[in-house]
Design a protein around this motif. Structure first.
Motif, mmCIF file in Angstrom:
data_model
loop_
_atom_site.group_PDB
_atom_site.id
_atom_site.type_symbol
_atom_site.label_atom_id
_atom_site.label_comp_id
_atom_site.label_asym_id
_atom_site.label_seq_id
_atom_site.Cartn_x
_atom_site.Cartn_y
_atom_site.Cartn_z
ATOM 1 N N GLU A 97 2.207 1.714 -3.486
ATOM 2 C CA GLU A 97 1.178 2.149 -4.447
ATOM 3 C C GLU A 97 0.810 3.612 -4.232
ATOM 4 O O GLU A 97 0.664 4.371 -5.196
ATOM 5 C CB GLU A 97 -0.068 1.271 -4.320
ATOM 6 N N ALA A 98 0.664 4.008 -2.964
ATOM 7 C CA ALA A 98 0.351 5.414 -2.657
ATOM 8 C C ALA A 98 1.468 6.307 -3.163
ATOM 9 O O ALA A 98 1.236 7.376 -3.731
ATOM 10 C CB ALA A 98 0.162 5.591 -1.155
ATOM 11 N N ASN A 99 2.707 5.855 -2.985
ATOM 12 C CA ASN A 99 3.857 6.634 -3.451
ATOM 13 C C ASN A 99 3.837 6.794 -4.976
ATOM 14 O O ASN A 99 4.082 7.870 -5.504
ATOM 15 C CB ASN A 99 5.153 5.959 -2.994
ATOM 16 N N ASN A 153 0.820 -1.211 0.000
ATOM 17 C CA ASN A 153 0.000 0.000 0.000
ATOM 18 C C ASN A 153 0.852 1.259 0.000
ATOM 19 O O ASN A 153 0.543 2.228 -0.688
ATOM 20 C CB ASN A 153 -0.938 0.029 1.220
ATOM 21 N N THR A 187 1.289 6.809 -6.955
ATOM 22 C CA THR A 187 0.223 7.744 -7.338
ATOM 23 C C THR A 187 0.714 9.185 -7.211
ATOM 24 O O THR A 187 0.516 10.002 -8.109
ATOM 25 C CB THR A 187 -1.020 7.534 -6.428
#
Ligand code: MG
Length: 224
Positions: A12-14, A9, A16
């Motif tokens: 993935e956040a990074n 997670n 984005t």
């Protein structure tokens, strides 16, 4: 199992935020290079040499990532258009810059008046390989005193690099570093990679590196 999900997670956040950074940079026609290496390989020295040679041709800003201190930011201050220091000390991910930190740094920069941002990542060959920042090119510096086995020990950072710089070439007579073996290891991992042999101390090879930056910035602007 749970731990793996958490890491996934975070990555993935990074990603984005990194994509968002790159869109913002492209909108303002700013070309960004993420410079990574082990501590002491010469990131700040390379940035200083690059500023010296290119500051009359490009408006250059610098982002300095360090666990603590403003030592490197102070060194580049007089030569750069803008400098932002990021200290990662209180964050759990202190071993690398992350896209959200760059997003904050960009808010403090006059992006319309900047052509090139040089990001000095935290000195480390592991974490920075995992975190995209929104950069256009990734560069890894290896220096002769570190030994020629780093691509074998830390392959990921070399696999994703657009360029690898071999620094401190002036020390070649004094250290055991097999340039041919090193270059073979890198191109084995990453056949397309550009390799530059330089010395920040003597200035050898810096001209060629700076020409590469100018070419890459031009090609990136043409793509937008
Ligand atoms: Mg430094």
């Amino acid at each position: 199992m749970k731990k793996i999900e958490v890491i996934q997670n975070v990555l993935e956040a990074n990603e984005t935020i990194a994509r968002r950074n790159q869109q913002l940079l492209d909108k303002h026609k700013v070309f960004v290079i993420n410079i990574m290496s082990a501590p002491g390989a010469g990131k700040t020295s390379l940035i200083l040499q690059t500023l010296k040679r290119l500051k009359d041709r490009l408006n250059i800003a610098v982002v300095e990532g360090d666990v603590a201190s403003t030592v490197d930011a102070e060194k580049v201050q007089s030569e750069a258009k803008a400098v932002v220091q990021i200290n990662t000390r209180n964050m759990p991910e202190s071993c690398s810059l992350m896209a959200a930190m760059i997003e904050s740094a960009l808010k403090d920069m006059p992006l319309d008046n900047i052509d090139l941002i040089l990001i000095e990542n935290v000195g480390n060959l592991i974490c920075p390989a995992e975190f995209a920042l929104g950069e256009h090119k990734r560069v890894v510096i290896s220096s002769l005193p570190e030994g020629d086995d780093k691509p074998t020990k830390y392959p990921l950072i070399f696999v994703d690099a657009d360029a690898v710089i071999i620094n401190k070439m002036d020390l070649l007579p004094h250290v055991d570093f097999d340039i041919t073996a090193f270059r073979r290891s890198i191109t084995g991992l990453n056949p397309e990679v550009e390799v530059f042999q330089i010395s920040c101390k003597t200035g050898d090879g810096i001209e060629k590196w700076c020409s590469w930056i100018l070419e890459q910035a031009k090609a990136s602007a043409a793509r937008q």
